[in-house]
Enzyme design. Structure first.
Site, PDB file in Angstrom:
ATOM      1  N   GLU A 101       0.843  -1.203   0.000  1.00 15.60           N
ATOM      2  CA  GLU A 101       0.000   0.000   0.000  1.00 15.60           C
ATOM      3  C   GLU A 101       0.877   1.250   0.000  1.00 15.60           C
ATOM      4  O   GLU A 101       1.936   1.270   0.628  1.00 15.60           O
ATOM      5  CB  GLU A 101      -0.880  -0.042   1.258  1.00 15.60           C
ATOM      6  CG  GLU A 101      -1.959   1.017   1.324  1.00 15.60           C
ATOM      7  CD  GLU A 101      -2.881   0.835   2.542  1.00 15.60           C
ATOM      8  OE1 GLU A 101      -3.223  -0.319   2.900  1.00 15.60           O
ATOM      9  OE2 GLU A 101      -3.238   1.851   3.144  1.00 15.60           O
ATOM     10  N   ASP A 103       0.175   5.354   0.617  1.00 20.46           N
ATOM     11  CA  ASP A 103      -0.931   6.212   1.067  1.00 20.46           C
ATOM     12  C   ASP A 103      -0.630   7.698   1.078  1.00 20.46           C
ATOM     13  O   ASP A 103       0.391   8.125   1.639  1.00 20.46           O
ATOM     14  CB  ASP A 103      -1.265   5.914   2.548  1.00 20.46           C
ATOM     15  CG  ASP A 103      -1.806   4.536   2.757  1.00 20.46           C
ATOM     16  OD1 ASP A 103      -2.445   4.006   1.852  1.00 20.46           O
ATOM     17  OD2 ASP A 103      -1.584   3.998   3.862  1.00 20.46           O
ATOM     18  N   GLU A 105      -3.004  10.573   2.764  1.00 23.58           N
ATOM     19  CA  GLU A 105      -4.260  10.841   3.467  1.00 23.58           C
ATOM     20  C   GLU A 105      -4.208  12.278   3.970  1.00 23.58           C
ATOM     21  O   GLU A 105      -3.222  12.684   4.581  1.00 23.58           O
ATOM     22  CB  GLU A 105      -4.448   9.885   4.646  1.00 23.58           C
ATOM     23  CG  GLU A 105      -4.532   8.435   4.217  1.00 23.58           C
ATOM     24  CD  GLU A 105      -4.993   7.531   5.353  1.00 23.58           C
ATOM     25  OE1 GLU A 105      -6.145   7.070   5.311  1.00 23.58           O
ATOM     26  OE2 GLU A 105      -4.203   7.301   6.278  1.00 23.58           O
ATOM     27  N   HIS A 118      -0.768  12.919   5.672  1.00 32.32           N
ATOM     28  CA  HIS A 118      -0.284  11.703   6.320  1.00 32.32           C
ATOM     29  C   HIS A 118       0.126  10.735   5.210  1.00 32.32           C
ATOM     30  O   HIS A 118      -0.670  10.443   4.330  1.00 32.32           O
ATOM     31  CB  HIS A 118      -1.452  11.148   7.146  1.00 32.32           C
ATOM     32  CG  HIS A 118      -1.213   9.856   7.842  1.00 32.32           C
ATOM     33  ND1 HIS A 118      -0.805   9.787   9.150  1.00 32.32           N
ATOM     34  CD2 HIS A 118      -1.346   8.581   7.415  1.00 32.32           C
ATOM     35  CE1 HIS A 118      -0.699   8.514   9.509  1.00 32.32           C
ATOM     36  NE2 HIS A 118      -1.012   7.767   8.484  1.00 32.32           N
ATOM     37  N   THR A 119       1.383  10.261   5.234  1.00 33.24           N
ATOM     38  CA  THR A 119       1.818   9.301   4.217  1.00 33.24           C
ATOM     39  C   THR A 119       2.291   8.020   4.886  1.00 33.24           C
ATOM     40  O   THR A 119       2.746   8.035   6.034  1.00 33.24           O
ATOM     41  CB  THR A 119       2.988   9.860   3.364  1.00 33.24           C
ATOM     42  OG1 THR A 119       4.137  10.038   4.211  1.00 33.24           O
ATOM     43  CG2 THR A 119       2.629  11.199   2.729  1.00 33.24           C
ATOM     44  N   ASN A 120       2.147   6.909   4.158  1.00 34.59           N
ATOM     45  CA  ASN A 120       2.615   5.634   4.698  1.00 34.59           C
ATOM     46  C   ASN A 120       2.941   4.689   3.548  1.00 34.59           C
ATOM     47  O   ASN A 120       2.428   4.869   2.442  1.00 34.59           O
ATOM     48  CB  ASN A 120       1.535   5.022   5.608  1.00 34.59           C
ATOM     49  CG  ASN A 120       2.087   4.058   6.652  1.00 34.59           C
ATOM     50  OD1 ASN A 120       3.272   3.721   6.648  1.00 34.59           O
ATOM     51  ND2 ASN A 120       1.221   3.596   7.545  1.00 34.59           N
ATOM     52  N   ASP A 128       3.517   0.940   9.374  1.00 36.13           N
ATOM     53  CA  ASP A 128       4.228   1.648  10.454  1.00 36.13           C
ATOM     54  C   ASP A 128       5.358   2.518   9.910  1.00 36.13           C
ATOM     55  O   ASP A 128       6.430   2.598  10.512  1.00 36.13           O
ATOM     56  CB  ASP A 128       4.812   0.655  11.483  1.00 36.13           C
ATOM     57  CG  ASP A 128       3.724  -0.130  12.189  1.00 36.13           C
ATOM     58  OD1 ASP A 128       2.589   0.383  12.280  1.00 36.13           O
ATOM     59  OD2 ASP A 128       4.004  -1.258  12.641  1.00 36.13           O
ATOM     60  N   ASP A 194     -12.446   9.977  15.285  1.00 36.51           N
ATOM     61  CA  ASP A 194     -11.808   9.415  16.476  1.00 36.51           C
ATOM     62  C   ASP A 194     -10.286   9.522  16.479  1.00 36.51           C
ATOM     63  O   ASP A 194      -9.650   9.295  17.490  1.00 36.51           O
ATOM     64  CB  ASP A 194     -12.226   7.951  16.662  1.00 36.51           C
ATOM     65  CG  ASP A 194     -13.696   7.870  17.054  1.00 36.51           C
ATOM     66  OD1 ASP A 194     -14.215   8.866  17.600  1.00 36.51           O
ATOM     67  OD2 ASP A 194     -14.322   6.829  16.793  1.00 36.51           O
ATOM     68  N   TRP A 195      -9.688   9.851  15.324  1.00 36.26           N
ATOM     69  CA  TRP A 195      -8.222  10.010  15.358  1.00 36.26           C
ATOM     70  C   TRP A 195      -7.684  11.155  14.531  1.00 36.26           C
ATOM     71  O   TRP A 195      -6.586  11.645  14.786  1.00 36.26           O
ATOM     72  CB  TRP A 195      -7.501   8.722  14.947  1.00 36.26           C
ATOM     73  CG  TRP A 195      -7.604   8.365  13.493  1.00 36.26           C
ATOM     74  CD1 TRP A 195      -8.645   7.730  12.908  1.00 36.26           C
ATOM     75  CD2 TRP A 195      -6.658   8.636  12.449  1.00 36.26           C
ATOM     76  NE1 TRP A 195      -8.409   7.590  11.561  1.00 36.26           N
ATOM     77  CE2 TRP A 195      -7.200   8.128  11.243  1.00 36.26           C
ATOM     78  CE3 TRP A 195      -5.407   9.263  12.396  1.00 36.26           C
ATOM     79  CZ2 TRP A 195      -6.540   8.217  10.021  1.00 36.26           C
ATOM     80  CZ3 TRP A 195      -4.749   9.346  11.163  1.00 36.26           C
ATOM     81  CH2 TRP A 195      -5.316   8.827   9.999  1.00 36.26           C
ATOM     82  N   GLY A 199      -5.466  14.018  17.180  1.00 38.27           N
ATOM     83  CA  GLY A 199      -5.595  12.715  17.833  1.00 38.27           C
ATOM     84  C   GLY A 199      -7.018  12.401  18.285  1.00 38.27           C
ATOM     85  O   GLY A 199      -7.215  11.624  19.199  1.00 38.27           O
ATOM     86  N   ARG A 269       8.936   5.226  20.067  1.00 32.55           N
ATOM     87  CA  ARG A 269       8.008   4.246  19.498  1.00 32.55           C
ATOM     88  C   ARG A 269       8.697   2.913  19.198  1.00 32.55           C
ATOM     89  O   ARG A 269       8.046   1.876  19.144  1.00 32.55           O
ATOM     90  CB  ARG A 269       7.437   4.849  18.215  1.00 32.55           C
ATOM     91  CG  ARG A 269       6.448   3.969  17.501  1.00 32.55           C
ATOM     92  CD  ARG A 269       5.897   4.731  16.310  1.00 32.55           C
ATOM     93  NE  ARG A 269       5.092   3.884  15.468  1.00 32.55           N
ATOM     94  CZ  ARG A 269       4.746   4.219  14.236  1.00 32.55           C
ATOM     95  NH1 ARG A 269       5.149   5.374  13.717  1.00 32.55           N
ATOM     96  NH2 ARG A 269       3.992   3.423  13.516  1.00 32.55           N
TER      97      ARG A 269
END
Ligand SMILES: *[C@@H]1O[C@H](CO)[C@@H](O)[C@H](O)[C@H]1NC(C)=O
Ligand SMILES: *[C@@H]1O[C@H](CO)[C@@H](O)[C@H](O)[C@H]1NC(C)=O
Length: 281
Positions: A101, A103, A105, A118-120, A128, A194-195, A199, A269
């Site tokens: 994937e 992303d 967003e 937001h990228t992933n 992650d 919710d996120w 957050g 993290r």
């Protein structure tokens, strides 16, 4: 004879126009609206696609074709005003538990507060790899171009031609790469109160509904064959694309000034150590 009536000139002009239109993409030919019960809409002879969302549903589309490598561009105008809780997406994904994937967003915000991009990247089911950015323009005022280049050696994310991030093929150090699963291109507008915004502290203001995001100039120039060796586009520029020193400086500029989160620096993290791709060039 003036150039306006010169038949050669006229046919050259018409040919150029046809080539342009053929390249510009047409939502009617390229995608299906897959959910949202009428909240997704294609207009202007396939040139404009709008997604909207109200309290009962968002909406979304997917490409008719599956791709293995390519260059994917779209122009997007995001939900204006109070868009807190909304998420507008442009992404590629394969299916299954070990899916790949890529992303983009766009997380909405209160009026006047900046969107978060937001990228992933997921490879063989593992993500992650979030990196988040603000933008140097207001993404709700005009259309801006967001692009993904995906070839066997890297994935590059661009905003208006400026590279935001690069995910390189590091199979040599054991990091899986996206190179064998075909992906579809998707777009959606959904509720993530919710996120999404701070957050989840800021909820969607449903009195502002319906929320609408617009897409145009969708271009998917990719291999539609599952075997890259038989891809008729194997020699396209994007297949060999990498960042030259000018592009790398542009990316450094974007990351220095606009990056707000990078998983590769989030040592809290990853107490066992940062992911391996973070520690090598
Ligand atoms: C919204 O704006 C606030 C204040 O500028 C910022 O902290 C936050 O990162 C922005 N984006 C989201 C998605 O909450
Ligand atoms: C790509 O270029 C190589 C070398 O010029 C050539 O041998 C090959 O046939 C080309 N492939 C395609 C699909 O055009």
């Amino acid at each position: 004879m003036t150039s306006c009536t010169n038949p050669g000139y006229t046919s050259f002009f018409l040919l150029s126009l046809l080539v342009y239109l053929a390249n510009a993409g047409n939502f009617n030919q390229d995608v299906d609206i897959t959910w949202g019960n009428g909240r997704g809409n294609i207009a202007n002879n396939g040139q404009l696609l709008t997604l909207s969302m109200d309290k009962s549903s968002g909406s979304g589309f997917q490409s008719k074709n599956l791709y293995l490598f390519g260059r994917f561009d779209v122009q997007l105008k995001l939900v204006p005003g109070n868009s807190a809780g909304t998420v507008t997406t442009f992404y590629l994904s394969s299916q299954g538990s070990t899916h790949d994937e890529i992303d983009f967003e766009f997380l909405g915000n209160l009026s006047g507060d900046p969107y978060t991009v937001h990228t992933n990247v997921y490879a063989q089911g593992k993500g992650d790899r979030e990196m988040q950015f603000k933008l140097w323009f207001d993404p709700t005022k005009d259309f801006h171009t967001y692009s993904v280049v995906w070839n066997p050696s890297r994935v590059i994310f661009y905003a208006d031609g400026t590279p935001l991030r690069e995910f390189k093929n590091k199979e040599s150090i054991g990091v899986p790469f996206l190179k064998s699963q075909q992906m579809r291109v998707y777009g959606s507008l959904w509720d993530a109160e919710d996120w999404a915004t701070r957050g989840g502290q800021v909820k969607t203001d449903w009195s502002q509904a319906p929320f609408t995001a617009s897409y145009r100039n969708f271009k998917a120039d990719g291999c539609t064959s599952s075997d890259v060796n038989t891809c008729s586009k194997a020699n396209s520029t994007w297949m060999y694309e990498q960042l030259d020193s000018t592009a790398q400086q542009r990316m450094q500029w974007a990351q220095k000034n606009y990056m707000i989160y990078n998983y590769c620096t989030d040592v809290r993290r990853f107490p066992q150590g940062l992911p391996p791709e973070c520690n090598s060039n």
